[in-house]
Design an enzyme around this catalytic site. Structure first.
Site, PDB file in Angstrom:
ATOM      1  N   CYS A 160      25.712 -35.332 -46.945  1.00  0.00           N
ATOM      2  CA  CYS A 160      26.595 -34.168 -46.902  1.00  0.00           C
ATOM      3  C   CYS A 160      27.152 -34.084 -45.493  1.00  0.00           C
ATOM      4  O   CYS A 160      26.420 -33.775 -44.544  1.00  0.00           O
ATOM      5  CB  CYS A 160      25.820 -32.906 -47.261  1.00  0.00           C
ATOM      6  SG  CYS A 160      26.789 -31.403 -47.082  1.00  0.00           S
TER       7      CYS A 160
ATOM      8  N   CYS B  65      34.317 -30.217 -48.661  1.00  0.00           N
ATOM      9  CA  CYS B  65      33.317 -31.260 -48.888  1.00  0.00           C
ATOM     10  C   CYS B  65      33.494 -32.301 -47.789  1.00  0.00           C
ATOM     11  O   CYS B  65      34.521 -32.976 -47.735  1.00  0.00           O
ATOM     12  CB  CYS B  65      33.488 -31.881 -50.268  1.00  0.00           C
ATOM     13  SG  CYS B  65      32.421 -33.312 -50.571  1.00  0.00           S
TER      14      CYS B  65
END
Length: 327
Positions: free
Chosen positions: A80, A230
């Site tokens: 991430c 994201c």
């Protein structure tokens, strides 16, 4: 008493749990249960989050720590990018170091403190790696293709081209004149439900090319749904942009990537072998709240006795976002 942090990168929201501070660490089942309850907005803990970032000791001597990413649905992501920036800031302040490595699911990544994005908006640069286009690493199945690069796939959306890149999270990218949230949501849901194309699901991003080295990216994230941003999605999209749009890409400058939660920068250096290209993601690492909770309540995912305090950093982040919109 134990402490959690509520944090975000480009309003991609997370909680951070440093397991090294606990007397007894949570097992995988307990982490999954805690992530699901904490991140669910209906439980009224700071409107939930996109995931739980777990900090552990690293098994590698050259890493300050390990990061695990537990999504809001309890699944675990390999990486991430937005979350890594916040964990990097946490480790930087904990160990008083500005440049180091963090262990992640697949590899150890270089991170470093960057110049603040704005007054009191700390920023970090993180390496995004490894890169793969191979069907086995995403994985995907479409006809007899071994890679999916700028392909017409009418089964997805007629008239749009798609590129698939793992960084190492799997991403499906399409460049569009204007992001259609209905199309993005419909495709994202379809490819993250049982399907023959991406059997393990995939993050889906639509990208508008605004100008030279300037993009807008919106992502439907696997295990989460629509997110404000994201990090690996913007990174993979930036790489696809650099590969496919040479008239709009300048390798001497960073790429500015706008998203629904704000803005980040990416630095792309293309290599002759595309998998050897380098990606760095630069953006904010904002700590909005501290949460104090008994360690026993963490193990049982009991959220009824949490004390929450604001840091005040979100005010500065909003000023930064307003400065972007006014620019």
């Amino acid at each position: 008493m134990s402490q959690l942090l509520k944090v975000h990168g480009s309003e991609n929201q997370f909680f951070i749990l440093d397991q090294t501070t606990l007397e007894n660490q949570l097992d995988d089942t307990e982490l999954k249960q805690l992530a699901i309850k904490l991140c669910n907005p209906s439980n009224n803990i700071l409107d939930g989050a996109d995931g739980l970032l777990v900090v552990n000791d690293s098994k590698f001597n050259d890493c300050l720590g390990q990061m695990r990413v537990i999504n809001a649905d309890g699944s675990e992501a390999k990486m991430c990018g937005n979350g890594l920036r916040t964990v990097s800031r946490y480790l930087s302040e904990k160990f008083n170091q500005d440049s180091f490595k963090v262990e992640t699911f697949e590899t150890n990544l270089e991170v470093k403190k960057s110049d603040n994005f704005y007054n009191n908006v700390p920023a970090f640069s993180v390496e995004i790696s490894p890169i793969s286009f191979a069907k086995k690493d995403l994985p995907f199945a479409y006809k007899d293709k071994l890679e999916m690069i700028n392909e017409d796939i009418p089964e997805f959306i007629d008239g749009q081209k798609f590129t698939a890149i793992a960084v190492p999270n799997p991403h499906l990218i399409s460049f569009v004149d204007e992001v259609d949230e209905d199309d993005l949501g419909e495709l994202g849901q379809a490819l993250n439900a049982p399907n023959t194309y991406f059997p393990e699901g995939v993050n889906v991003s639509f990208c508008e090319i605004l100008d030279k080295n300037k993009l807008f990216v919106q992502t439907y994230e696997r295990g989460v749904g629509f997110t404000n941003a994201c990090g690996t999605g913007m990174s993979a999209t930036s790489l696809a942009f650099a590969m496919l749009n040479e008239d709009y890409f300048d390798s001497d400058d960073d790429i500015t990537v706008y998203n629904p939660g704000g803005m980040v920068k990416t630095n792309i250096q293309l290599a002759e072998r595309k998998e050897d290209s380098s990606i760095h993601l630069i953006g904010n690492a904002t700590f909005t709240h501290t949460l104090n909770v008994n360690e026993s309540d963490l193990h049982s995912a009991n959220l009824n006795n949490i004390t929450i305090n604001e840091t005040g950093e979100e005010t500065y982040y909003h000023e930064f976002v307003n400065s972007i919109s006014e620019a």
